[in-house]
Design an enzyme around this catalytic site. Structure first.
Site, PDB file in Angstrom:
ATOM      1  CG  ASP A 190      -0.178  -0.005   2.535  1.00  0.00           C
ATOM      2  OD1 ASP A 190       0.747  -0.833   2.661  1.00  0.00           O
ATOM      3  OD2 ASP A 190      -0.500   0.802   3.419  1.00  0.00           O
ATOM      4  CD  GLU A 191      -0.811   4.529   3.163  1.00  0.00           C
ATOM      5  OE1 GLU A 191      -1.866   5.040   3.557  1.00  0.00           O
ATOM      6  OE2 GLU A 191       0.156   4.297   3.929  1.00  0.00           O
ATOM      7  CB  VAL A 192       4.173   2.678  -3.739  1.00  0.00           C
ATOM      8  CG1 VAL A 192       4.346   1.284  -3.170  1.00  0.00           C
ATOM      9  CG2 VAL A 192       3.162   2.674  -4.869  1.00  0.00           C
TER      10      VAL A 192
END
Length: 564
Positions: A333-335
């Site tokens: 998640d959330e790269v």
């Protein structure tokens, strides 16, 4: 399919029916009192019962002796004194595996693939004459049945009793995956806190600990191939999960019917690796953090670097080899794209290999998933990696739907299996306000607070076609630990986590045939009454679960509803 229960009682709680949580799929009760013998015994009619089943039986006997929970009515146990005079006495519970069932340990059953587990059981308790039997197809099913049996009884000065014999339960989970996602990286939790949480999870029949063990803030996991990661990336030498700790926690969980899915969140949320291996991390602690990460400190793996890919492959392999379960997560998640765009090393690696960021991200995901599958495990991944970045994943990948419940349909449209972890229903940490400094009016991104009623109202099949129902394995409620620590662990998760347990164990239909999503189901004469009872039982067993109502309301079901 389990048969629909027809209650002998017209009103469930008004006639003292047992407030079991999660409520069984099929349940019938009577109106007769029954006491438990002071010499009560559990009789195993199983040849060579596995050691962890014997331990489970011992725990049940010990809790039946030590539990001091009194029924939640005015006068508490004294209100039932006259009903107990001359009540018959139950001396034993007979426990059997059905003919032809394999005799495996509970741990073996708990770590089988989700579609191979058997957790069903049948429990019968009668009062005239007194008898009790429990049967199942597996030791895991027997464990679930023992858990239900424990919840049938109240205490009166050491005497255990119920008021609703005969009790007949035919039970099995609606979904095989019923989990708690636990972040032990942002703040560290001692092993004892994790074990206590596992005990409470088993009491509500949760089946998975999804362990978010590392993040940008710290790397508390001892990795055999890279011991320097924890040595330099943990908060301190005292705040590390050693290999022995991991084995102890996993074994403890498995013996209580809980599988462990370890998440090594990557390629984002990996800044802590830079303490030992700065060569693998782009934009490490770069400022302003808000440009390069979702929260401080910034930093993520250099996905275009061949040496970083080799490092990641070895790290995942070293950890996967030490875990007995059949599932493992790479997070994802959330790269943050600007982190890579402004990293000279990443740009150089991309140019030399003639790749784009998207190419490198796809290669990274495929590399990690290949390692997970090499170790015989099903890969898990976060939904934004699939929906936002369109990363290619294996057909057996399980997608963790976390940003919003509405994303489940998009995942299902791709034919991928999923578990629900929607921030708009299940996040246990929401509602405490902003944790960043210099933000006087700030709130957390997922406010408001997610009440147990909000979680309980979740429909796992919302917006899905009937053909897509089979893709839903279950769900989990997460605790992200920016504002949590050992000091507030119990009250922030309990008893709200139990709401998710019932959503995914009981399913859409309550045992009286009514809908779990229907009107008035969370009233204090229905689900809230049972959850209040669970909360008091948890406290009695040493879990500091927060109160849901003033005690005045708890003792007067129905008088504190919005419309009462």
């Amino acid at each position: 399919m389990l048969p629909r229960c027809v209650f002998i009682l017209c009103v469930f709680l008004a006639k003292h029916a047992s407030a079991v949580w999660p409520i069984p799929r099929s349940l019938s009760v009577g109106t007769s009192p029954l006491k438990l013998s002071s010499h009560f015994a559990v009789r195993l009619h199983i040849h060579a019962p596995p050691p962890d089943l014997l331990s489970a039986v011992s725990r049940t006997r010990a809790r039946l002796h030590s539990d001091r929970f009194e029924r939640l009515v005015l006068g508490r146990a004294s209100a039932d004194a006259s009903a107990l005079e001359g009540a018959p006495v139950l001396s034993s519970l007979t426990v059997t595996l059905r003919a032809g069932s394999p005799i495996r340990t509970i741990a073996e059953e708990a770590t089988r693939s989700v579609d191979a587990k058997s957790e069903s059981y049948v429990l019968a308790v009668t009062g005239n004459p007194p008898s009790a039997t429990l049967s199942a197809n597996s030791t895991l099913g027997l464990l679930r049945g023992l858990t239900t049996f424990e919840q049938l009884w109240y205490d009166s000065e050491g005497t255990k009793y119920l008021l609703n014999a005969p009790v007949m339960v035919e039970d099995a989970p609606a979904f095989p995956y019923r989990g708690f996602s636990f972040d032990t990286s942002r703040n560290f939790y001692p092993v004892a806190d994790i074990l206590r949480t596992l005990d409470a999870m088993s009491w509500v029949k949760l089946s998975v600990l999804y362990w978010h063990v590392i993040d940008s803030q710290s790397f508390p996991l001892e990795v055999e191939a890279f011991p320097e990661l924890a040595a330099k990336g943990a908060y301190s030498a005292r705040e590390i999960y050693t290999r022995d700790d991991i084995q102890h926690i996993v074994r403890y969980a498995n013996e209580r019917g809980i599988d462990v899915v370890m998440e090594l969140d990557s390629p984002g949320h990996t800044t802590a690796i830079s303490a030992a291996h700065p060569e693998h991390i782009a934009c490490a602690a770069k400022s302003p953090w808000s440009k390069y990460a979702n929260e401080p400190p910034a930093g993520q793996l250099r996905i275009a670097s061949l040496s970083t890919l080799a490092f990641v492959r070895m790290m995942f392999s070293s950890i996967a080899a030490a875990l007995p379960g059949t599932m493992m997560s790479s997070g994802g998640d959330e790269v943050n794209l600007p982190c890579w765009d402004e990293d000279e090393q990443t740009m150089s690696d991309l140019a030399q290999r003639n790749l784009t960021i998207a190419d490198a991200l796809n290669e990274f995901v495929q590399t990690v998933q290949a390692v997970i599958k090499e170790h015989g495990k099903t890969p898990f991944i976060k939904s934004d990696m699939v929906l936002t970045h369109n990363a290619p994943v294996t057909n057996d990948t399980v997608v963790v739907v976390w940003q919003t419940s509405e994303d489940a349909a998009s995942v299902a449209d791709r034919g991928l299996r999923l578990i629900h972890q929607p921030s708009n229903y299940f996040y246990l940490d929401c509602g405490a306000g902003e944790w960043l400094g210099n933000d006087i009016l700030g709130n957390s991104w997922c406010d408001p607070f997610k009440t147990w009623q909000r979680a309980y109202s979740f429909d796992p099949y919302a917006n899905l076609t009937t053909d897509q129902y089979k893709l839903v394995l279950g769900g989990q409620m997460p605790l992200w630990s920016e504002q949590s620590s050992p000091e507030n662990l119990d009250p922030i998760i309990w008893p709200r986590l139990a709401a998710g347990a019932e959503v995914f164990w009981t399913g859409a239909t309550l045992p009286d045939g009514s809908s779990r999503l229907g009107p008035n189901v969370t009233s204090s004469t229905q689900a809230l009454a049972r959850l209040n009872e669970l909360r008091y039982r948890l406290v009695d067993r040493g879990v500091n679960a927060i109160a849901l109502q003033p005690k005045w309301c708890v003792l007067r079901p129905g008088e504190c509803d919005l419309d009462s």
